[in-house]
Scaffold this motif. Structure first.
Motif, PDB file in Angstrom:
ATOM      1  N   ASP A 184      41.111  33.129   7.572  1.00  0.00           N
ATOM      2  CA  ASP A 184      41.834  32.429   6.504  1.00  0.00           C
ATOM      3  C   ASP A 184      40.832  32.183   5.376  1.00  0.00           C
ATOM      4  OD1 ASP A 184      43.296  30.843   4.808  1.00  0.00           O
ATOM      5  OD2 ASP A 184      44.081  29.515   6.366  1.00  0.00           O
ATOM      6  N   THR A 185      40.895  33.043   4.350  1.00  0.00           N
ATOM      7  CA  THR A 185      39.904  32.993   3.277  1.00  0.00           C
ATOM      8  C   THR A 185      39.904  31.657   2.555  1.00  0.00           C
ATOM      9  OG1 THR A 185      40.193  35.379   2.965  1.00  0.00           O
ATOM     10  CG2 THR A 185      39.084  34.177   1.205  1.00  0.00           C
ATOM     11  N   SER A 186      41.071  31.037   2.425  1.00  0.00           N
ATOM     12  CA  SER A 186      41.145  29.774   1.692  1.00  0.00           C
ATOM     13  C   SER A 186      40.292  28.693   2.351  1.00  0.00           C
ATOM     14  CB  SER A 186      42.600  29.299   1.600  1.00  0.00           C
ATOM     15  OG  SER A 186      43.101  28.909   2.871  1.00  0.00           O
ATOM     16  N   VAL A 187      40.163  28.753   3.679  1.00  0.00           N
ATOM     17  CA  VAL A 187      39.364  27.764   4.402  1.00  0.00           C
ATOM     18  C   VAL A 187      37.905  27.830   3.950  1.00  0.00           C
ATOM     19  CG1 VAL A 187      38.434  27.169   6.676  1.00  0.00           C
ATOM     20  CG2 VAL A 187      40.870  27.651   6.410  1.00  0.00           C
ATOM     21  N   GLY A 188      37.365  29.052   3.838  1.00  0.00           N
ATOM     22  CA  GLY A 188      35.975  29.212   3.431  1.00  0.00           C
ATOM     23  C   GLY A 188      35.720  28.760   2.006  1.00  0.00           C
ATOM     24  N   ILE A 189      36.616  29.139   1.083  1.00  0.00           N
ATOM     25  CA  ILE A 189      36.424  28.769  -0.321  1.00  0.00           C
ATOM     26  C   ILE A 189      36.580  27.265  -0.512  1.00  0.00           C
ATOM     27  CG2 ILE A 189      37.406  28.996  -2.631  1.00  0.00           C
ATOM     28  CD1 ILE A 189      37.954  31.861  -2.096  1.00  0.00           C
ATOM     29  N   LYS A 190      37.579  26.694   0.137  1.00  0.00           N
ATOM     30  CA  LYS A 190      37.813  25.246   0.007  1.00  0.00           C
ATOM     31  C   LYS A 190      36.583  24.455   0.457  1.00  0.00           C
ATOM     32  CE  LYS A 190      40.972  21.581   1.540  1.00  0.00           C
ATOM     33  NZ  LYS A 190      42.183  21.279   2.373  1.00  0.00           N
ATOM     34  N   GLU A 191      35.994  24.846   1.580  1.00  0.00           N
ATOM     35  CA  GLU A 191      34.835  24.109   2.086  1.00  0.00           C
ATOM     36  C   GLU A 191      33.606  24.346   1.215  1.00  0.00           C
ATOM     37  OE1 GLU A 191      32.940  21.391   4.533  1.00  0.00           O
ATOM     38  OE2 GLU A 191      35.056  21.885   4.206  1.00  0.00           O
ATOM     39  N   ALA A 192      33.465  25.554   0.667  1.00  0.00           N
ATOM     40  CA  ALA A 192      32.336  25.833  -0.224  1.00  0.00           C
ATOM     41  C   ALA A 192      32.402  24.963  -1.478  1.00  0.00           C
ATOM     42  CB  ALA A 192      32.316  27.317  -0.598  1.00  0.00           C
ATOM     43  N   ASN A 213      33.876  22.083  -1.639  1.00  0.00           N
ATOM     44  CA  ASN A 213      33.588  20.716  -1.193  1.00  0.00           C
ATOM     45  C   ASN A 213      32.083  20.462  -1.100  1.00  0.00           C
ATOM     46  OD1 ASN A 213      36.293  20.047  -1.010  1.00  0.00           O
ATOM     47  ND2 ASN A 213      36.436  20.474   1.184  1.00  0.00           N
ATOM     48  N   LEU A 214      31.345  21.445  -0.555  1.00  0.00           N
ATOM     49  CA  LEU A 214      29.895  21.278  -0.425  1.00  0.00           C
ATOM     50  C   LEU A 214      29.232  21.087  -1.783  1.00  0.00           C
ATOM     51  CD1 LEU A 214      28.637  23.749   2.348  1.00  0.00           C
ATOM     52  CD2 LEU A 214      29.111  21.318   2.518  1.00  0.00           C
ATOM     53  N   LEU A 215      29.679  21.872  -2.781  1.00  0.00           N
ATOM     54  CA  LEU A 215      29.091  21.753  -4.103  1.00  0.00           C
ATOM     55  C   LEU A 215      29.472  20.435  -4.769  1.00  0.00           C
ATOM     56  CD1 LEU A 215      29.454  25.394  -5.446  1.00  0.00           C
ATOM     57  CD2 LEU A 215      27.331  24.171  -5.046  1.00  0.00           C
ATOM     58  N   GLN A 216      30.705  19.992  -4.565  1.00  0.00           N
ATOM     59  CA  GLN A 216      31.114  18.717  -5.146  1.00  0.00           C
ATOM     60  C   GLN A 216      30.342  17.558  -4.538  1.00  0.00           C
ATOM     61  OE1 GLN A 216      35.394  18.966  -4.458  1.00  0.00           O
ATOM     62  NE2 GLN A 216      35.759  19.374  -6.614  1.00  0.00           N
ATOM     63  N   ASP A 217      29.966  17.692  -3.273  1.00  0.00           N
ATOM     64  CA  ASP A 217      29.251  16.612  -2.590  1.00  0.00           C
ATOM     65  C   ASP A 217      27.766  16.580  -2.917  1.00  0.00           C
ATOM     66  OD1 ASP A 217      31.557  15.743  -1.406  1.00  0.00           O
ATOM     67  OD2 ASP A 217      31.201  16.736   0.505  1.00  0.00           O
ATOM     68  N   GLY A 218      27.142  17.772  -3.141  1.00  0.00           N
ATOM     69  CA  GLY A 218      25.690  17.774  -3.201  1.00  0.00           C
ATOM     70  C   GLY A 218      25.048  18.509  -4.352  1.00  0.00           C
ATOM     71  N   ALA A 219      25.840  19.038  -5.313  1.00  0.00           N
ATOM     72  CA  ALA A 219      25.242  19.805  -6.406  1.00  0.00           C
ATOM     73  C   ALA A 219      24.574  18.888  -7.426  1.00  0.00           C
ATOM     74  CB  ALA A 219      26.310  20.661  -7.098  1.00  0.00           C
ATOM     75  N   GLU A 257      44.888  28.188  -4.115  1.00  0.00           N
ATOM     76  CA  GLU A 257      45.119  27.857  -5.518  1.00  0.00           C
ATOM     77  C   GLU A 257      44.457  26.527  -5.881  1.00  0.00           C
ATOM     78  OE1 GLU A 257      49.334  27.946  -5.832  1.00  0.00           O
ATOM     79  OE2 GLU A 257      49.471  30.149  -5.819  1.00  0.00           O
ATOM     80  N   GLN A 258      44.529  25.572  -4.965  1.00  0.00           N
ATOM     81  CA  GLN A 258      43.915  24.273  -5.223  1.00  0.00           C
ATOM     82  C   GLN A 258      42.393  24.404  -5.296  1.00  0.00           C
ATOM     83  OE1 GLN A 258      44.873  21.269  -2.329  1.00  0.00           O
ATOM     84  NE2 GLN A 258      43.539  19.731  -3.257  1.00  0.00           N
ATOM     85  N   ALA A 259      41.812  25.187  -4.378  1.00  0.00           N
ATOM     86  CA  ALA A 259      40.354  25.368  -4.371  1.00  0.00           C
ATOM     87  C   ALA A 259      39.885  26.083  -5.637  1.00  0.00           C
ATOM     88  CB  ALA A 259      39.929  26.146  -3.130  1.00  0.00           C
ATOM     89  N   ILE A 260      40.627  27.098  -6.068  1.00  0.00           N
ATOM     90  CA  ILE A 260      40.271  27.822  -7.296  1.00  0.00           C
ATOM     91  C   ILE A 260      40.357  26.892  -8.498  1.00  0.00           C
ATOM     92  CG2 ILE A 260      41.025  29.640  -8.875  1.00  0.00           C
ATOM     93  CD1 ILE A 260      41.816  31.298  -6.450  1.00  0.00           C
ATOM     94  N   ALA A 261      41.397  26.057  -8.550  1.00  0.00           N
ATOM     95  CA  ALA A 261      41.554  25.110  -9.655  1.00  0.00           C
ATOM     96  C   ALA A 261      40.380  24.130  -9.699  1.00  0.00           C
ATOM     97  CB  ALA A 261      42.882  24.362  -9.526  1.00  0.00           C
ATOM     98  N   GLU A 262      39.951  23.653  -8.538  1.00  0.00           N
ATOM     99  CA  GLU A 262      38.823  22.718  -8.491  1.00  0.00           C
ATOM    100  C   GLU A 262      37.522  23.413  -8.902  1.00  0.00           C
ATOM    101  OE1 GLU A 262      38.629  20.816  -4.715  1.00  0.00           O
ATOM    102  OE2 GLU A 262      40.541  19.797  -4.935  1.00  0.00           O
ATOM    103  N   ALA A 263      37.367  24.672  -8.493  1.00  0.00           N
ATOM    104  CA  ALA A 263      36.173  25.424  -8.890  1.00  0.00           C
ATOM    105  C   ALA A 263      36.142  25.601 -10.409  1.00  0.00           C
ATOM    106  CB  ALA A 263      36.142  26.779  -8.191  1.00  0.00           C
ATOM    107  N   LYS A 264      37.282  25.948 -11.012  1.00  0.00           N
ATOM    108  CA  LYS A 264      37.359  26.108 -12.467  1.00  0.00           C
ATOM    109  C   LYS A 264      37.040  24.800 -13.170  1.00  0.00           C
ATOM    110  CE  LYS A 264      40.704  28.313 -14.404  1.00  0.00           C
ATOM    111  NZ  LYS A 264      42.052  28.772 -14.781  1.00  0.00           N
ATOM    112  N   GLN A 265      37.629  23.721 -12.688  1.00  0.00           N
ATOM    113  CA  GLN A 265      37.445  22.415 -13.319  1.00  0.00           C
ATOM    114  C   GLN A 265      35.983  21.980 -13.294  1.00  0.00           C
ATOM    115  OE1 GLN A 265      39.842  19.338 -11.600  1.00  0.00           O
ATOM    116  NE2 GLN A 265      39.137  17.756 -13.007  1.00  0.00           N
ATOM    117  N   ASN A 266      35.268  22.358 -12.252  1.00  0.00           N
ATOM    118  CA  ASN A 266      33.876  21.947 -12.098  1.00  0.00           C
ATOM    119  C   ASN A 266      32.880  23.021 -12.535  1.00  0.00           C
ATOM    120  OD1 ASN A 266      33.787  19.172 -10.507  1.00  0.00           O
ATOM    121  ND2 ASN A 266      35.477  20.355  -9.652  1.00  0.00           N
ATOM    122  N   GLY A 267      33.382  24.091 -13.162  1.00  0.00           N
ATOM    123  CA  GLY A 267      32.487  25.126 -13.673  1.00  0.00           C
ATOM    124  C   GLY A 267      31.755  25.892 -12.600  1.00  0.00           C
TER     125      GLY A 267
END
Length: 597
Positions: free
Chosen positions: A119-127, A129-135, A169-179
């Motif tokens: 399930d590709t969405s699982v990997g992207i969503k968690e990736a 999350n990791l950047l939002q938590d520690g970047a 779609e949610q993970a992609i939107a969050e990635a876009k929003q956070n650059g």
């Protein structure tokens, strides 16, 4: 309660004031510097069983290790997410300050196992999350995702393609929003890869998509992604075929502004390498200023602040073994655009463009570097979306030209300078002409905004006070609401038998039936084999979170790293714990979901 609320209130007040004073715009969004020289990267890799066919030699793992080796030891961060239809293992962002840090990451990659379903969405969503938590706000964030096929969902869990697509779609939107650009690598060994889906992920987030049918291409692709993230180009050197003797390859270090030179050598058989500097001295490998990393499919030589000139790389390979060599430089160089005059513009007006290279924040004095570079002005008509380019001349240590405004429109101007091994771009500047509105550039807008600061300040302060009061009321409401209902959400429980490697299906345990506290043994339904988990205790925390404490000798790992749970560790929605039980030969995996699904 009063002490906890006071602490939260003061922290919120401090954050709001700092955000308002620093950003002057949206206090709730931070973005990486446009010319960041350091990266925060998450490597998300599909570890489903299909990879046994598409990448039996685990060259993808070797490529990720090479990516890590190419990073400088200057506070770059790397995290790793290994996924199937669930997160198999993950490692939170680790700051790379030494070779030991790199080895820790590479050992984690070597320890990855493969499992069923995808399930590709699982990997992207968690990736994400990791950047939002520690970047770090000053670093350039990025996700590199390696996949080899389409989703293959486990029907017994109730997971559907609709659920997966919604999460994607949610993970992609969050990635876009956070650059956060996502670089996708599709390994199309069986010809069934959903290329369009991977291309869309990359395009939507500003990354790039790569497709290959051969795992041997992966190290080269990872090199290109590494270079792209730092505005560099990969320079292919002369490939050779091993003959059992040393063969010479010239490596030209073009100037003194090279911080690092990464020479990656890909081969299917072991090689031996020697390095001769421009003065004819054979250099010891490794040395203080020359690092050497070796793997079963690559060797990487990293030269730190190398001497400019022609170096001689001598390689001895196994007879008939094909050896590919790439070079990636890391430069202490930037590109700046001289300020555009503050005035009203109209169709037909000329604007002088002048851009120059910088080193250490100062204009570069070595004008010879301009000779081998090409520079263009990229002109985007913001009213029509059309983009044109105009070539710039290089003279007297700068790139220059004249832009004639074609229409009374809004324009974005950006200079790009490039040579064989790197490129640089200036920060975009907006020009407004004629009917599009007065003012010449983003700097003019900043001046106008500064002139209105005294008028806006009272309104801003009133807004902050109102926001703080509303936030305080919200926190009070949340606190009493939580105190009255005990626990919320559910815990996803999985158990892996370390003797067989088999993993149980996820079990969803709702927490609403508990009050005050509960222990992990209760969550495991009091099974005797899990008796030692009785001293792992959960209590409710603010904001629909949990606090976990342990008074036993059990090791608790959060996001792949051991944590000290004796004083309490807070869990938010989506956080995961793994708890190895040595006496039972099993590992418990927990995921906290603050909202029932």
């Amino acid at each position: 309660m009063k002490s906890r609320f006071r602490h939260t209130f003061c922290r919120l007040l401090t954050l709001l004031i700092l955000a308002a004073s620093v950003s002057g715009m949206n206090p709730f969004k931070a973005s990486a510097a446009s010319s960041a020289s350091q990266v925060d990267a998450v490597l998300a890799v599909d570890v489903s069983n299909s990879m046994n066919t598409s990448d039996p030699a685990k060259i993808g793992n070797e490529a990720m290790k090479m990516f890590i080796d190419m990073l400088s030891e200057q506070d770059n961060k790397v995290g790793i997410v290994a996924y199937t239809d669930v997160i198999q293992r993950e490692k939170a962002l680790l700051t790379v300050k030494s070779q030991e840090d790199k080895n820790e990451l590479k050992e984690f990659i070597d320890g990855l196992n493969r499992g069923a379903y995808t399930d590709t969405s699982v990997g992207i969503k968690e990736a994400v999350n990791l950047l939002q938590d520690g970047a770090e706000p000053s670093h350039a964030p990025m996700i590199v995702m390696l996949a080899d096929g389409n989703n293959d969902l486990n029907e017994s869990t109730g997971r559907t393609e609709t659920n997966s697509q919604k999460d994607m779609e949610q993970a992609i939107a969050e990635a876009k929003q956070n650059g956060i650009p996502i670089y996708t690598i599709g390994l199309n060994a069986d010809g069934k890869l959903n290329k369009e889906s991977l291309a869309n992920i990359a395009e939507e987030t500003g990354g790039k998509s790569f497709i290959t049918s051969n795992a041997d291409d992966l190290p080269g692709i990872l090199s290109e992604i590494f270079a792209s993230s730092l505005d560099l180009n990969v320079v292919p050197l002369q490939p050779i075929t091993g003959n059992g003797d040393y063969q010479d390859v010239t490596v030209n270090v073009p100037n003194e502004n090279v911080l690092e030179a990464n020479i990656s050598i890909m081969s299917s058989q072991p090689i031996d390498a020697r390095l001769v500097d421009p003065d004819g001295n054979t250099r010891k490998l490794p040395a203080d200023d020359i690092l050497l990393s070796k793997s079963k499919s690559y060797s990487l030589i990293k030269m730190l602040k190398p001497q400019a000139g022609d170096w001689k790389l001598q390689i001895k390979g196994v007879d008939q073994d094909k050896i590919d060599i790439n070079l990636v430089f890391n430069y202490d160089l930037g590109l700046s655009l001289s300020a555009i005059p503050d005035q009203d513009y109209a169709k037909g007006d000329n604007i002088n463009i002048n851009a120059y290279l910088t080193s250490g924040g100062q204009q570069l004095q070595d004008t010879s570097l301009y000779e081998g570079m090409n520079a263009v002005l990229n002109i985007t008509d913001l009213d029509t979306g059309k983009t044109d380019t105009m070539e710039l001349d290089h003279q007297s240590g700068s790139f220059s030209g004249t832009f004639k405004i074609p229409e009374d429109h809004n324009y974005e101007l950006k200079v790009r300078a490039e040579e064989e091994s790197f490129f640089r771009e200036t920060v975009p500047v907006t020009i407004r002409a004629g009917a599009a509105g007065p003012g010449s550039s983003s700097s003019a807008g900043a001046v106008a905004a500064a002139g209105k600061t005294s008028m806006v300040l009272p309104a801003v302060l009133i807004g902050l006070v109102v926001l703080i009061l509303l936030a305080a009321a919200f926190f009070i409401w949340k606190y009493f609401k939580k105190a009255s209902r005990g626990f919320v959400g559910q815990m996803v429980v999985e158990v892996r038998d370390e003797n067989t490697g088999e993993k149980s299906y996820p079990q969803y345990r709702k927490l609403s039936g508990f009050r005050g506290k509960f222990n992990l043994h209760q969550l495991m339904q009091l099974a005797p084999e899990f008796a030692e988990t009785e001293k792992v205790v959960f209590t409710p925390a603010s904001g629909d979170r949990l606090t976990v404490r342990s008074t036993s000798d059990l090791t608790l790992e959060k996001s792949g790293r051991a944590v000290d749970a004796s004083r309490g560790v807070e869990l938010k929605n989506g956080d995961r714990l793994s708890i190895p039980l040595g006496s039972a030969g099993k590992t418990i995996f927990l995921e906290y979901l603050s909202v029932n699904s």
